[in-house]
Design a protein around this motif. Structure first.
Motif, PDB file in Angstrom:
ATOM      1  N   GLY A 167       0.820  -1.212   0.000  1.00  0.00           N
ATOM      2  CA  GLY A 167       0.000   0.000   0.000  1.00  0.00           C
ATOM      3  C   GLY A 167       0.853   1.260   0.000  1.00  0.00           C
ATOM      4  N   VAL A 168       1.914   1.266   0.812  1.00  0.00           N
ATOM      5  CA  VAL A 168       2.812   2.423   0.862  1.00  0.00           C
ATOM      6  C   VAL A 168       3.498   2.633  -0.483  1.00  0.00           C
ATOM      7  N   VAL A 169       3.912   1.538  -1.122  1.00  0.00           N
ATOM      8  CA  VAL A 169       4.556   1.631  -2.436  1.00  0.00           C
ATOM      9  C   VAL A 169       3.594   2.236  -3.454  1.00  0.00           C
ATOM     10  N   ASN A 170       2.337   1.818  -3.432  1.00  0.00           N
ATOM     11  CA  ASN A 170       1.339   2.377  -4.349  1.00  0.00           C
ATOM     12  C   ASN A 170       1.152   3.869  -4.132  1.00  0.00           C
ATOM     13  N   ILE A 171       1.058   4.271  -2.861  1.00  0.00           N
ATOM     14  CA  ILE A 171       0.899   5.686  -2.539  1.00  0.00           C
ATOM     15  C   ILE A 171       2.116   6.481  -3.007  1.00  0.00           C
ATOM     16  N   THR A 172       3.296   5.912  -2.789  1.00  0.00           N
ATOM     17  CA  THR A 172       4.535   6.580  -3.210  1.00  0.00           C
ATOM     18  C   THR A 172       4.588   6.744  -4.719  1.00  0.00           C
ATOM     19  N   ASN A 173       4.143   5.720  -5.443  1.00  0.00           N
ATOM     20  CA  ASN A 173       4.135   5.802  -6.904  1.00  0.00           C
ATOM     21  C   ASN A 173       3.184   6.871  -7.419  1.00  0.00           C
ATOM     22  N   GLN A 206       7.564  11.088  -1.143  1.00  0.00           N
ATOM     23  CA  GLN A 206       8.700  11.047  -2.051  1.00  0.00           C
ATOM     24  C   GLN A 206      10.035  10.871  -1.332  1.00  0.00           C
ATOM     25  N   GLN A 207      10.059  11.167  -0.014  1.00  0.00           N
ATOM     26  CA  GLN A 207      11.289  10.960   0.741  1.00  0.00           C
ATOM     27  C   GLN A 207      11.675   9.491   0.784  1.00  0.00           C
ATOM     28  N   ILE A 208      10.639   8.613   0.711  1.00  0.00           N
ATOM     29  CA  ILE A 208      10.915   7.172   0.667  1.00  0.00           C
ATOM     30  C   ILE A 208      11.518   6.789  -0.675  1.00  0.00           C
ATOM     31  N   LYS A 209      10.922   7.318  -1.741  1.00  0.00           N
ATOM     32  CA  LYS A 209      11.382   6.964  -3.088  1.00  0.00           C
ATOM     33  C   LYS A 209      12.769   7.523  -3.379  1.00  0.00           C
ATOM     34  N   LYS A 231      14.072   2.226  -0.194  1.00  0.00           N
ATOM     35  CA  LYS A 231      13.544   1.468  -1.323  1.00  0.00           C
ATOM     36  C   LYS A 231      14.011   0.017  -1.270  1.00  0.00           C
ATOM     37  N   GLY A 232      15.306  -0.164  -1.029  1.00  0.00           N
ATOM     38  CA  GLY A 232      15.854  -1.514  -0.971  1.00  0.00           C
ATOM     39  C   GLY A 232      15.257  -2.321   0.168  1.00  0.00           C
ATOM     40  N   LEU A 233      15.101  -1.677   1.354  1.00  0.00           N
ATOM     41  CA  LEU A 233      14.537  -2.358   2.507  1.00  0.00           C
ATOM     42  C   LEU A 233      13.082  -2.748   2.262  1.00  0.00           C
ATOM     43  N   PHE A 234      12.302  -1.819   1.691  1.00  0.00           N
ATOM     44  CA  PHE A 234      10.902  -2.090   1.392  1.00  0.00           C
ATOM     45  C   PHE A 234      10.761  -3.270   0.441  1.00  0.00           C
ATOM     46  N   VAL A 235      11.557  -3.254  -0.614  1.00  0.00           N
ATOM     47  CA  VAL A 235      11.447  -4.295  -1.636  1.00  0.00           C
ATOM     48  C   VAL A 235      11.875  -5.649  -1.086  1.00  0.00           C
ATOM     49  N   VAL A 236      12.974  -5.692  -0.342  1.00  0.00           N
ATOM     50  CA  VAL A 236      13.467  -6.954   0.213  1.00  0.00           C
ATOM     51  C   VAL A 236      12.448  -7.549   1.171  1.00  0.00           C
ATOM     52  N   VAL A 237      11.924  -6.725   2.095  1.00  0.00           N
ATOM     53  CA  VAL A 237      10.938  -7.215   3.070  1.00  0.00           C
ATOM     54  C   VAL A 237       9.674  -7.690   2.360  1.00  0.00           C
ATOM     55  N   LYS A 259       7.591  -0.595 -10.690  1.00  0.00           N
ATOM     56  CA  LYS A 259       7.547   0.849 -10.916  1.00  0.00           C
ATOM     57  C   LYS A 259       8.309   1.590  -9.826  1.00  0.00           C
ATOM     58  N   PHE A 260       8.200   1.111  -8.598  1.00  0.00           N
ATOM     59  CA  PHE A 260       8.827   1.738  -7.437  1.00  0.00           C
ATOM     60  C   PHE A 260      10.347   1.782  -7.578  1.00  0.00           C
ATOM     61  N   ILE A 261      10.937   0.694  -8.052  1.00  0.00           N
ATOM     62  CA  ILE A 261      12.399   0.629  -8.183  1.00  0.00           C
ATOM     63  C   ILE A 261      12.859   0.857  -9.621  1.00  0.00           C
TER      64      ILE A 261
END
Length: 247
Positions: free
Chosen positions: A101-107, A112-115, A121-127, A182-184
């Protein structure tokens, strides 16, 4: 049942005449070599039906690839996969859902601080990928334990049905991974356009038939406020521009 036994029975299930019939149908009607070797301009000149077939085949192949990865992985990590009713199973679903959900909102432009942070980004994707793989191996383990148990005599029909069920459950994975891709910025769609005398960009949307093609002022038909139809002959010797767009 061991992995070798399961794969052996799967190969027996896929009878050669049936495979040959499917291959003949695909080569004659879908022409996968032309589809997957086509460059971006050629793909943009596909008809709606061809584009749908292209995306459908690609989705099925991605699903089968995930099945090939998940099925043996389940056998190797079966001892550490949590029980479906285990508290940890609920944590996997909740954490994975929150990240998705957070990734969708970021996209969409928020957070944008996350992106902008490679670490985040790496931590979100790995988890998220760990949660996804654990969730699906848990699902696979459930079917393997219930339908392919060593306590029961192996039933080829049941095995085939279980493979079909697993395929259907695996089908959503390529869709689920679109926001992550899309996120990465893992992959990009490419749009093709031409410019008219007024330097207006006209994006090639798809072929209407063998002679004509539909163009629009945006790279997706649903976003277009203007469209026009051109004969393909009119595009000869016209320079095409290509631009990467987000998935």
């Amino acid at each position: 049942m061991s992995l070798d036994q399961a794969l052996s029975e799967l190969f027996k299930l896929l009878k050669i005449p049936g495979i040959l019939t499917c291959i003949f149908f695909i080569l004659k009607n879908i022409k996968p070599v032309s589809f997957f070797s086509a460059n971006v301009v050629e793909r943009r000149l596909f008809s709606k039906e061809q584009m749908f077939s292209f995306k459908a085949i690609k989705h099925v192949l991605n699903t089968l690839l995930w099945m090939i990865v998940l099925y043996p992985t389940t056998f190797y990590i079966m001892d550490i996969i949590p029980d479906p009713n285990d508290f940890f199973s609920y944590v996997i679903v909740i954490v994975g859902g929150i990240i998705w959900g957070v990734v969708n909102i970021t996209n969409e432009g928020a957070l944008q601080q996350i992106k902008s942070s490679r670490l985040c980004k790496g931590l979100f994707v790995v988890v998220f990928m760990v949660c996804l793989i654990l969730f699906y191996t848990q699902l696979y383990s459930f079917f393997i334990d219930s339908l392919l148990s060593e306590k029961e005599k192996f039933n080829l029909k049941v095995f085939g049905v279980s493979m079909l069920v697993l395929f259907l459950f695996t089908l959503p994975i390529p869709f689920i991974l679109i926001p992550i891709s899309k996120f990465i910025k893992w992959s990009h769609e490419q749009s093709v356009y031409i410019e008219d005398e007024k330097k207006q960009k006209w994006y090639i949307l798809y072929s209407i038939n063998k002679e004509t093609v539909l163009l629009g002022n945006k790279n997706e038909q649903r976003l277009c406020s203007k469209t026009m139809i051109k004969r393909k002959e009119e595009l000869y010797n016209t320079p095409f521009e290509m631009v990467k767009t987000d998935n």
